[in-house]
Design a protein around this motif. Structure first.
Motif, PDB file in Angstrom:
ATOM      1  N   THR A  31       0.837  -1.197   0.000  1.00  0.00           N
ATOM      2  CA  THR A  31       0.000   0.000   0.000  1.00  0.00           C
ATOM      3  C   THR A  31       0.878   1.256   0.000  1.00  0.00           C
ATOM      4  OG1 THR A  31      -0.208   0.492   2.378  1.00  0.00           O
ATOM      5  CG2 THR A  31      -1.558  -1.303   1.509  1.00  0.00           C
ATOM      6  N   THR A  32       0.245   2.413  -0.156  1.00  0.00           N
ATOM      7  CA  THR A  32       0.966   3.693  -0.143  1.00  0.00           C
ATOM      8  C   THR A  32       0.955   4.345   1.239  1.00  0.00           C
ATOM      9  OG1 THR A  32      -1.040   4.908  -0.769  1.00  0.00           O
ATOM     10  CG2 THR A  32       0.340   4.069  -2.569  1.00  0.00           C
ATOM     11  N   ARG A  33       0.469   3.646   2.238  1.00  0.00           N
ATOM     12  CA  ARG A  33       0.277   4.232   3.562  1.00  0.00           C
ATOM     13  C   ARG A  33       1.563   4.814   4.144  1.00  0.00           C
ATOM     14  NH1 ARG A  33      -3.288   6.834   6.705  1.00  0.00           N
ATOM     15  NH2 ARG A  33      -3.247   6.199   8.897  1.00  0.00           N
ATOM     16  N   PHE A  34       2.697   4.145   3.920  1.00  0.00           N
ATOM     17  CA  PHE A  34       3.960   4.577   4.520  1.00  0.00           C
ATOM     18  C   PHE A  34       4.843   5.353   3.556  1.00  0.00           C
ATOM     19  CE2 PHE A  34       3.764   0.480   7.288  1.00  0.00           C
ATOM     20  CZ  PHE A  34       2.800   1.070   8.087  1.00  0.00           C
ATOM     21  N   ASP A  35       4.367   5.688   2.387  1.00  0.00           N
ATOM     22  CA  ASP A  35       5.230   6.299   1.367  1.00  0.00           C
ATOM     23  C   ASP A  35       5.827   7.630   1.818  1.00  0.00           C
ATOM     24  OD1 ASP A  35       4.697   4.144  -0.181  1.00  0.00           O
ATOM     25  OD2 ASP A  35       3.627   5.211  -1.757  1.00  0.00           O
ATOM     26  N   TYR A  61      -6.434   2.271   3.121  1.00  0.00           N
ATOM     27  CA  TYR A  61      -5.052   2.358   2.653  1.00  0.00           C
ATOM     28  C   TYR A  61      -5.029   2.000   1.173  1.00  0.00           C
ATOM     29  CZ  TYR A  61      -4.126   1.927   7.700  1.00  0.00           C
ATOM     30  OH  TYR A  61      -4.117   2.083   9.057  1.00  0.00           O
ATOM     31  N   ARG A  62      -4.478   2.868   0.349  1.00  0.00           N
ATOM     32  CA  ARG A  62      -4.518   2.664  -1.096  1.00  0.00           C
ATOM     33  C   ARG A  62      -3.521   1.588  -1.543  1.00  0.00           C
ATOM     34  NH1 ARG A  62      -3.543   7.912  -4.502  1.00  0.00           N
ATOM     35  NH2 ARG A  62      -5.466   8.444  -3.357  1.00  0.00           N
ATOM     36  N   PRO A  63      -3.985   0.532  -2.186  1.00  0.00           N
ATOM     37  CA  PRO A  63      -3.063  -0.500  -2.678  1.00  0.00           C
ATOM     38  C   PRO A  63      -2.207   0.038  -3.832  1.00  0.00           C
ATOM     39  CG  PRO A  63      -5.326  -1.319  -2.548  1.00  0.00           C
ATOM     40  CD  PRO A  63      -5.394   0.164  -2.393  1.00  0.00           C
TER      41      PRO A  63
END
Length: 206
Positions: A31-35, A61-63
């Motif tokens: 996911t992009t949650r931690f980007d 959370y965006r995959p």
């Protein structure tokens, strides 16, 4: 500390740690949650300290990708489950659903712990329950942590058949519960009294 409680703590904590660690890895990799969160502390805060907005629908959370382990049978793909197993009760209002899961989860922990405390820990016939109950306990707590932190459970294990049929997504906690329940079913057969044993028990009573 009695050996049986060492087994309870070791197995249950092992399941909880493995479950939460794999969910962290899934959020980080799929996911992009931690980007935009480079440090481990920021990532933990994003995963456990920032509950989603109430009433939000869709994926929180965006995959960004998924991993094909076996293209025709198995993949790792981020999913969210606001309900119980197989999505049960997902359509309940958030307040009612949250209250239901809090009551059920706490009751399950209390019941499992009570039942485990009644085991002698020395009878060879109890070995199935001795390992099965901690697995169920660890799995129940693992998913309950998700519900407390963000009101939904993170799933990522997806078994399917050429994308024509699929088993509902699950996680490590779910797997531990299934294995634990299986061991308890074996325990129910192994420790079931035979007619002769029942007669002896009846004769021994005053």
């Amino acid at each position: 500390m009695p050996r049986k409680y060492l087994i309870l703590l070791t197995v249950a904590l092992g399941v909880i740690v493995l479950d939460q660690w794999t969910k962290y890895l899934v959020v980080r990799e799929l996911t992009t949650r931690f980007d935009d969160r480079p440090t481990f502390g920021e990532r933990l805060a994003a995963m456990y300290g920032e509950p989603p907005a109430p009433g939000f629908t869709g994926l929180h959370y965006r995959p960004k990708r998924h991993i094909e382990v076996s293209p025709n049978f198995f993949r790792l793909r981020y999913a969210e489950n606001p309900g119980a197993a197989w999505g049960l009760f997902a359509n309940l209002p958030p307040t009612a659903r949250g209250l239901l899961f809090h009551v059920v989860s706490i009751a399950a922990v209390v019941l499992i712990t009570w039942y485990f405390s009644r085991l002698s820990g020395t009878d060879p016939k109890e070995r199935w329950a001795l390992w099965g109950l901690p697995l169920v306990l660890g799995g129940a707590i693992g998913n309950y942590i998700d519900r407390i932190a963000r009101a939904f459970v993170i799933d990522f294990l997806e078994a399917h058949w050429y994308d024509k049929a699929a088993w509902p997504s699950f996680n490590v906690a779910d797997s531990a519960i299934v294995v634990g329940v299986g061991l308890l079913m074996v325990d129910a057969f192994v420790r079931k009294e035979t007619p002769k044993e029942q007669e002896k028990s009846a004769e021994a009573r005053p």
